[in-house]
Design an enzyme around this catalytic site. Structure first.
Site, PDB file in Angstrom:
ATOM      1  CG  ASP A  71       3.134  25.105   6.302  1.00 27.72           C
ATOM      2  OD1 ASP A  71       2.223  24.267   6.427  1.00 27.72           O
ATOM      3  OD2 ASP A  71       3.952  25.105   5.363  1.00 27.72           O
TER       4      ASP A  71
ATOM      5  CG  ASN B  29       7.719  13.343   4.245  1.00 25.08           C
ATOM      6  OD1 ASN B  29       8.384  12.709   5.054  1.00 25.08           O
ATOM      7  ND2 ASN B  29       6.533  13.845   4.541  1.00 25.08           N
TER       8      ASN B  29
ATOM      9  CG  HIS C 188       6.757   8.952   4.188  1.00 22.19           C
ATOM     10  ND1 HIS C 188       6.044  10.126   4.129  1.00 22.19           N
ATOM     11  CD2 HIS C 188       6.612   8.370   2.958  1.00 22.19           C
ATOM     12  CE1 HIS C 188       5.486  10.256   2.933  1.00 22.19           C
ATOM     13  NE2 HIS C 188       5.824   9.198   2.200  1.00 22.19           N
TER      14      HIS C 188
ATOM     15  CG  ASP D 276       6.865   9.846  10.636  1.00 20.30           C
ATOM     16  OD1 ASP D 276       6.172  10.720  10.086  1.00 20.30           O
ATOM     17  OD2 ASP D 276       6.603   8.628  10.591  1.00 20.30           O
TER      18      ASP D 276
ATOM     19  CD  GLU E  75       2.976  20.069   5.442  1.00 18.17           C
ATOM     20  OE1 GLU E  75       2.971  20.538   4.290  1.00 18.17           O
ATOM     21  OE2 GLU E  75       2.412  19.005   5.746  1.00 18.17           O
TER      22      GLU E  75
END
Length: 309
Positions: A177, A185, A190, A194, A221
């Site tokens: 994780d 973010n 975003h 990504d 994630e």
């Protein structure tokens, strides 16, 4: 010469298919050279003296250890012996530690001097299956990270769990994780998030290189890595290197309380599959260990080995 035993045996030994002949009780009467060579080159417990070994018993032993292919093979052979079917065939995987392989088994009967016998051939169909797998993989890949998706992870873990149970091997699962990914973010947008996920996907690929390994996007994630036939100690070494690789990406996350760059937490569980446990137990344990890693400061591997019962 054409009707001689030596001539016919030479022909059969030249054929690349693995061929075995059994009687109506399942006892092996003959194997060709390809069959014997495969046994010798693949650490088969019976690698030389096949005559007299009961093929059905070997299938039943595999079935008792949780091998679905052993169940199908034994059932199919018995159906031909009982004349319920004229012939039987099915395809199955037979992967080695270093390569993926598939075979097609076919069972056909014949009679000689009033005795009923049965030819069982195993044809290597790896080339065709790899082509089919390439097409199938397009539906298994997660679009953003270009690594396997959750659906394929579930299929792979189920298959690898059964293989490790059948062979008495350990299996390790890591759930990874990304720490404080929401802050990344929110801080950088975003698009940056990504790009981060794509980079992690590329790193994970280099940590799952064998046919018995798989990295996948587990959700959001979170990522997962399956290591078949891998002890806890070996998995620990790999995952410690993975944490270092993630740090070396030097992806900014300036508001994260752990470090001002992207870090990850990992829960690692290793089990020996048996009749008392299943792959869901492995997932649950790895997930709990992930939360332990996060609660203990993040940027670390929390691990546990579940001993044999």
């Amino acid at each position: 010469m054409i009707e001689s035993y030596d001539f016919l045996k030479s022909v059969l030994d030249t054929i690349t298919e693995h061929i075995v002949v059994i009687d109506s009780q399942g006892d092996i009467l003959f194997v060709n050279k390809s069959w014997s060579s495969f046994g010798q080159n693949n650490a088969c417990l019976i690698d030389e003296r096949w005559s007299g070994v009961n093929y059905l018993s070997e299938c039943d032993k595999a079935a008792a250890m949780g091998d679905d292919f052993g169940v199908k093979a034994a059932s199919g052979i018995r159906s031909v012996i009982a004349a319920d079917k004229k012939e039987f065939y099915f395809e199955y995987p037979c992967h080695s530690p270093n390569e993926e392989r598939w075979f097609m088994m076919r069972v056909t009967p014949f009679t000689v001097e009033g005795d009923h016998c049965f030819v069982i051939s195993h044809q290597n169909i790896t080339e065709r299956k790899l082509a089919e797998e390439e097409v199938l993989n397009l539906s298994r890949i997660e679009g953003l990270t270009n690594i396997p998706n959750r659906r394929y992870f579930n299929e792979f873990l189920d298959s690898e769990w059964k293989r490790c149970r059948r062979l008495g091997m350990p299996i390790s699962l890591a759930i990874v994780d990304l720490d404080h990914f929401k802050l990344l973010n929110d801080t950088y947008g975003h698009q940056a998030g990504d790009s981060c996920l794509k980079s992690i996907g590329q790193v994970l690929k280099s940590f799952a290189t064998r046919p018995s390994d798989l990295c996948a996007r587990y959700g959001g994630e979170e990522f997962a890595i399956v290591y078949g036939n891998t002890s806890l100690d070996k998995a620990q070494v790999l995952l410690s290197k993975l944490l270092d690789e993630i740090l070396s990406l030097n992806i900014p996350n300036k508001k994260a309380p752990t470090l001002p760059i992207l870090t990850a937490s990992i829960g690692l569980s290793t089990m020996h599959p048996n009749k008392e446990n299943n792959e869901n137990d492995l997932i649950k344990e790895a997930d709990e260990l992930l939360y332990s890693a996060k609660n203990n400061g993040r940027n670390q591997v929390s691990f546990k080995h579940i001993a044999r019962p």
